[in-house]
Design a protein around this motif. Structure first.
Motif, PDB file in Angstrom:
ATOM      1  N   VAL A   1       0.831  -1.206   0.000  1.00  0.00           N
ATOM      2  CA  VAL A   1       0.000   0.000   0.000  1.00  0.00           C
ATOM      3  C   VAL A   1       0.865   1.255   0.000  1.00  0.00           C
ATOM      4  CG1 VAL A   1      -1.671   1.323   1.352  1.00  0.00           C
ATOM      5  CG2 VAL A   1      -2.002  -1.115   1.030  1.00  0.00           C
TER       6      VAL A   1
ATOM      7  N   VAL B   1       2.402   1.623  -3.515  1.00  0.00           N
ATOM      8  CA  VAL B   1       1.446   2.147  -4.495  1.00  0.00           C
ATOM      9  C   VAL B   1       1.167   3.617  -4.227  1.00  0.00           C
ATOM     10  CG1 VAL B   1      -0.961   2.007  -5.272  1.00  0.00           C
ATOM     11  CG2 VAL B   1       0.388  -0.066  -5.010  1.00  0.00           C
ATOM     12  N   ALA B   2       1.020   3.987  -2.948  1.00  0.00           N
ATOM     13  CA  ALA B   2       0.773   5.388  -2.608  1.00  0.00           C
ATOM     14  C   ALA B   2       1.944   6.272  -3.014  1.00  0.00           C
ATOM     15  CB  ALA B   2       0.499   5.528  -1.115  1.00  0.00           C
TER      16      ALA B   2
ATOM     17  N   GLU C   1       1.971   6.592  -6.890  1.00  0.00           N
ATOM     18  CA  GLU C   1       0.932   7.472  -7.415  1.00  0.00           C
ATOM     19  C   GLU C   1       0.945   8.858  -6.797  1.00  0.00           C
ATOM     20  OE1 GLU C   1      -2.860   5.613  -7.385  1.00  0.00           O
ATOM     21  OE2 GLU C   1      -2.276   4.252  -8.999  1.00  0.00           O
TER      22      GLU C   1
ATOM     23  N   HIS D   1       0.277   9.785  -3.556  1.00  0.00           N
ATOM     24  CA  HIS D   1      -0.794  10.022  -2.591  1.00  0.00           C
ATOM     25  C   HIS D   1      -0.318   9.737  -1.171  1.00  0.00           C
ATOM     26  CE1 HIS D   1      -3.723  10.486  -5.746  1.00  0.00           C
ATOM     27  NE2 HIS D   1      -3.414   9.308  -6.245  1.00  0.00           N
TER      28      HIS D   1
ATOM     29  N   PHE E   1      -7.027  10.595   1.167  1.00  0.00           N
ATOM     30  CA  PHE E   1      -6.660   9.344   0.513  1.00  0.00           C
ATOM     31  C   PHE E   1      -7.785   8.746  -0.317  1.00  0.00           C
ATOM     32  CE2 PHE E   1      -3.851   9.412   4.296  1.00  0.00           C
ATOM     33  CZ  PHE E   1      -2.651   9.505   3.617  1.00  0.00           C
TER      34      PHE E   1
ATOM     35  N   SER F   1      -8.753   9.371  -3.332  1.00  0.00           N
ATOM     36  CA  SER F   1      -8.317   9.056  -4.697  1.00  0.00           C
ATOM     37  C   SER F   1      -7.426   7.813  -4.727  1.00  0.00           C
ATOM     38  CB  SER F   1      -7.594  10.247  -5.315  1.00  0.00           C
ATOM     39  OG  SER F   1      -6.463  10.585  -4.535  1.00  0.00           O
ATOM     40  N   LEU F   2      -6.712   7.543  -3.628  1.00  0.00           N
ATOM     41  CA  LEU F   2      -5.897   6.325  -3.568  1.00  0.00           C
ATOM     42  C   LEU F   2      -6.790   5.089  -3.528  1.00  0.00           C
ATOM     43  CD1 LEU F   2      -3.123   4.972  -3.294  1.00  0.00           C
ATOM     44  CD2 LEU F   2      -3.348   5.230  -0.830  1.00  0.00           C
TER      45      LEU F   2
ATOM     46  N   SER G   1      -7.929   3.975  -6.894  1.00  0.00           N
ATOM     47  CA  SER G   1      -6.855   3.650  -7.826  1.00  0.00           C
ATOM     48  C   SER G   1      -6.957   2.202  -8.316  1.00  0.00           C
ATOM     49  CB  SER G   1      -5.508   3.869  -7.133  1.00  0.00           C
ATOM     50  OG  SER G   1      -4.476   3.258  -7.846  1.00  0.00           O
TER      51      SER G   1
ATOM     52  N   LEU H   1      -3.942   0.165  -6.957  1.00  0.00           N
ATOM     53  CA  LEU H   1      -4.130  -0.301  -5.585  1.00  0.00           C
ATOM     54  C   LEU H   1      -5.048  -1.510  -5.551  1.00  0.00           C
ATOM     55  CD1 LEU H   1      -3.583   0.146  -2.557  1.00  0.00           C
ATOM     56  CD2 LEU H   1      -5.714   1.419  -2.481  1.00  0.00           C
TER      57      LEU H   1
END
Length: 135
Positions: A61, A64-65, A68, A70, A75, A77-78, A81, A84
């Motif tokens: 996580v 990925v954050a 991207e 984030h 969060f 928008s995360l 994703s 994600l």
């Protein structure tokens, strides 16, 4: 020197938060496994599987954050994703393998793969519910 201290501090907090999260995951998974297997399962091994799964999941996580961009709230928008979502699917597969391979029943047989799938699904459902409620 500051970089080394930051790295060590980050590793300590990663393991600490991972072990706290693994305890909650293990309680859910252990309950589901006892119900589906209809016999006692070893809690320590469920906790070990959940600890390894939680530590890997946290890395996924955060990775990925970071990828991207984030890393700071909000969060929402995360959670939307696609990357994600694929990472969580892979994380669930790893969780099923860990729970299945590492958790014995009281009669020294492994839990069934279907029981491991159900336990991981229950943990992910509760976890995703908590994550979407907090965001």
């Amino acid at each position: 020197m500051n970089t080394l201290l930051t790295l060590v501090s980050s590793l300590v907090w990663w393991v600490l938060y991972g072990s706290i999260g693994a305890l909650f995951c293990a309680l859910i998974a252990w309950s589901v496994l006892r119900w589906t297997e209809r016999c006692n399962v070893v809690f320590n091994r469920v906790y070990l599987a959940c600890l390894l799964w939680t530590l890997l999941g946290m890395l996924l996580v955060v990775g990925v954050a970071a990828y991207e961009g984030h890393l700071h709230p909000p969060f929402r928008s995360l959670l939307a994703s696609g990357l994600l979502r694929w990472a969580l699917v892979g994380d669930m597969l790893v969780g099923v393998v860990l729970v299945w391979r590492l958790t014995p029943r009281a009669d020294a047989h492994r839990v069934r793969p279907g029981s491991a799938c159900l336990a991981v699904a229950a943990v992910m459902a509760v976890g995703f519910g908590v994550a979407t409620t907090l965001v």
